[in-house]
Design an enzyme around this catalytic site. Sequence first.
Site, mmCIF file in Angstrom:
data_model
loop_
_atom_site.group_PDB
_atom_site.id
_atom_site.type_symbol
_atom_site.label_atom_id
_atom_site.label_comp_id
_atom_site.label_asym_id
_atom_site.label_seq_id
_atom_site.Cartn_x
_atom_site.Cartn_y
_atom_site.Cartn_z
ATOM 1 N N ASP A 107 -25.923 -1.848 -12.137
ATOM 2 C CA ASP A 107 -26.041 -2.094 -10.716
ATOM 3 C C ASP A 107 -26.068 0.294 -10.692
ATOM 4 O O ASP A 107 -26.505 0.713 -10.939
ATOM 5 C CB ASP A 107 -25.018 -1.999 -10.153
ATOM 6 C CG ASP A 107 -24.835 -3.013 -9.001
ATOM 7 O OD1 ASP A 107 -25.882 -3.846 -8.958
ATOM 8 O OD2 ASP A 107 -23.940 -3.643 -8.161
ATOM 9 N N ASP A 109 -20.859 -4.845 -9.618
ATOM 10 C CA ASP A 109 -19.301 -4.924 -9.128
ATOM 11 C C ASP A 109 -19.196 -5.660 -7.455
ATOM 12 O O ASP A 109 -17.705 -5.697 -7.083
ATOM 13 C CB ASP A 109 -19.790 -3.436 -7.711
ATOM 14 C CG ASP A 109 -20.759 -3.289 -7.496
ATOM 15 O OD1 ASP A 109 -20.925 -4.113 -6.590
ATOM 16 O OD2 ASP A 109 -20.554 -1.929 -6.645
#
Length: 1168
Positions: A473, A794
Amino acid sequence: MGDMANSSIEFHPKPQQQRDAPHAGGFGCTLAELRALMELRGAEALQKIEEAYGDVSGLCRRLRTSPTEGLADNTNDLEKRRQIYGQNFIPPKQPKTFLQLVWEALQDVTLIILEVAAIVSLGLSFYAPPGEESEACGNVSGGTEDEGEAEAGWIEGAAILLSVICVVLVTAFNDWSKEKQFRGLQSRIEQEQKFTVIRNGQLLQVPVAALVVGDIAQVKYGDLLPADGVLIQANDLKIDESSLTGESDHVRKSADKDPMLLSGTHVMEGSGRMVVTAVGVNSQTGIIFTLLGAGGEEEEKKDKKGKQQDGAMESSQTKAKKQDGAVAMEMQPLKSAEGGEMEEREKKKANAPKKEKSVLQGKLTKLAVQIGKAGLVMSAITVIILVLYFVIETFVLEGRTWLAECTPVYVQYFVKFFIIGVTVLVVAVPEGLPLAVTISLAYSVKKMMKDNNLVRHLDACETMGNATAICSDKTGTLTTNRMTVVQSYLGDTHYKEIPAPSALTPKILDLLVHAISINSAYTTKILPPEKEGALPRQVGNKTECALLGFVLDLKRDFQPVREQIPEDKLYKVYTFNSVRKSMSTVIRMPDGGFRLFSKGASEILLKKCTNILNSNGELRGFRPRDRDDMVRKIIEPMACDGLRTICIAYRDFSAGQEPDWDNENEVVGDLTCIAVVGIEDPVRPEVPEAIRKCQRAGITVRMVTGDNINTARAIAAKCGIIQPGEDFLCLEGKEFNRRIRNEKGEIEQERLDKVWPKLRVLARSSPTDKHTLVKGIIDSTTGEQRQVVAVTGDGTNDGPALKKADVGFAMGIAGTDVAKEASDIILTDDNFTSIVKAVMWGRNVYDSISKFLQFQLTVNVVAVIVAFTGACITQDSPLKAVQMLWVNLIMDTFASLALATEPPTESLLLRKPYGRDKPLISRTMMKNILGHAVYQLAIIFTLLFVGELFFDIDSGRNAPLHSPPSEHYTIIFNTFVMMQLFNEINARKIHGERNVFDGIFSNPIFCTIVLGTFGIQIVIVQFGGKPFSCSPLSTEQWLWCLFVGVGELVWGQVIATIPTSQLKCLKEAGHGPGKDEMTDEELAEGEEEIDHAERELRRGQILWFRGLNRIQTQMEVVSTFKRSGSVQGAVRRRSSVLSQLHDVTNLSTPTHAILSAANPTSAAGSES
């Protein structure tokens, strides 16, 4: 469960009388009432709340709490609530006691054989045959003239028993400490989980265990609900209740339609506030647990009954005899485990089944089985040869007859041969393998904690060493996740820094402050710094924090605006999700009209804008042409600086024209743009170096982000993910999908294989894209090796990709509970460098196992050959049973400790990853194993056959039964152990390095074990006497033994000189599972094909089979953990699944009825 609810309702007086009935501890509700209430859903629940309490605030009043202020943070009150309504804590299952573990360790087959042999030997040694004096039994009892020696016959049996006890205790202790570590880890994961509640009107983060009934909890996107509750207020709240109901669709919750929130469910969208009504064992999850815990014993009884019935059926139905046998066998796990599966999901147990057996375990399983088979054959041959030799010599050559009184003497000989055979087996079977794996993993996991890696699944840490690709990410992992607005476009002007408030028209400024303050989660705020001179603390969503920070930089404050319009006054909220990529909030204006504020990704929101505010704060038309200009002149330059662009807009609805709020596209359209801001999220300073290390280690780093492609590319270049002059792809989600799908819109692996090798950045990607990419890379068979993929994430939307990946990393600080739940490793500092540490540890685990194998196999080969040839030539193994057990202890338990605890070095990152298919034992290792084996065998056979001449001592060969230990055999034993000790130092290097002492002092455990073993060896030889079949040696003899031992190190250098490439004849061993061996997971997928092919197989049956398969995999994982990954067990179970698949597919039609009839419970169970 239904019955339980009903009974508790009948149990209570009618609601009317209840109103005046005195209640527990002065609260207006009893525990049972609340429990009954939580059993209801939807309209029923609302009706019940209205009848009993009026409304939700009535319920709050009864629970003596305020819907807005929450509980007073008063310890006595909280304690009292805990006593009456219970604590939010589900007691874990009782851990196994040490005795249970000892009992389990005793179940080992080889140990049982040894115990039996030792007991027989003991019994016989106490039996003094009456005819001992008679010559009839021949030289069998020769050498027993010395009375004292005959007395000592029992010692060998006793010593074997003693060493068995040692091995068992060591194994049990290891299991116990592992279990303890595991629980420690578990509790640490649980303590990390905090939840937001309101107490005294303040938002507090409290540990989940501290929640009490009556608490007002804030629920937001990404939470895992820790307790049951009733909604007070909600914005667009959607919940995934699949963990309780099995329904995968998200359930909409609202205070006026379905206000019941249940523990263990996930918030997938929106936010809200609830009053907690049940915690711990009284919550829905807790009730399921209690049922599971209590149901254990009854299950066992049922199982036995079920089996008997099955047995009866089997005999009556001869036709189905075979298949039904398989069913009867496998029914057992089903009953207990269908519940178990629930438990699996409910409890955040770190041993939930992983994708498939970890790469390493697959290879080890195969290897251990191969070695075990070889050992079994060798030991059988040894026993047969010994017995034949004895029988022929005694009864044929010497022509004796078997006399009754001599029987015990002969039996004693046979027992002795048997014991020798078993010791060959014990030494051959590398039972230290699972131990080494476990120790190595447990040690690594403990140390990885210090490197900010919280490992939830043990095997993840070893899989990480094989990783060939990392899909990361951007936000928070590669960047600091401390966002600030650095550029803005307000009132026709592009400001490269924060504008002075005086430069802006008051109308624009006012609109901007309101749009930002109101249209963001009220839980997001900026708090003063903790220390002088530090930066202000950002709480909540970081993008929103950046915008609130912008408001503060414009010398305005967001708090008064929020106080003026509190959260419950908001008319409607469209919360942010990965599809909308925007958030909108509607408020009611004083004149009765409505105003909508919206913010979101600039290219998406600008398409919905038809007006824009000019420098005087007046509306100006905003045509598509203007928009293209803006994108070119404002948004792209911002994005190329690596900024994230957010557009802020609003729309007014006059009092008469209230729109249909559910038609979101209508409502959020025709907007007026207030501003576009560029948010900077700086790259973490240590990331570029970490990425360089990954690339050097042969790991490709890819960035997958929801951001604009220009922003993503700029950040990727800053991190070093893309380098100028390289051939790489940066794609947006849309383009990516266009390239990998065919005309029908299905994903094709060939198309994907063309894209992923060069792909470095995937921007504006949806969670599905991320999952598709990860799955595509894992399934791909192009390239020289299969890929092993790690993923970081996340958000809740990363869940599927995290689960699919070989190793999923969740962010410990910014990550949502859903992401943590799906992950294997939690990064407690959210930092990419920790991933590099994980790679290092993973490779280290792999290398530790290889080191151990190299050492262990050398010992195995030598010990087996020595025992075998010795037995054949001299009718007695040169290494006695007890000595073998000691060697086994050194090489298994101690060596696994010593070699498995080597700390990792940076040099591990200089080689390419091994990948799925690389064998455990490389050519170099094979060369080392065979080379050292040759040296050791040469020495030992020299000593065995001409040692007595060299040392000038009595020969120990052909010694009669119970004769005293000879120096000759003691020297052989001692030399053998010395060579192992020095070879242990050689084993520290497996890639053919020269310097085997490199970094030896950085591992105190290794030094301690080598020196300790040496010390114990001295004691054994000098004072071991009869039990260890040793006689004390002189200094000179000791020095010779040591000299030969040190020779191992010299010989190691000689071996290192031989180039491996010349030795084409050496085979590698311990490959990963071959193409022909399907893993359980592939089997499950294989069934889909079977499904189409064999229509006559009824659906229920296949369902049942699938359920069974899933459960078996789970049982397998659980039991593998219990038995420190006992490899043989896993193999046996795997083959049973395979054979069963075979059975089920070969059933002839008539047997269906029987199958379903024999198994109604299971068929029903798995359909659920």
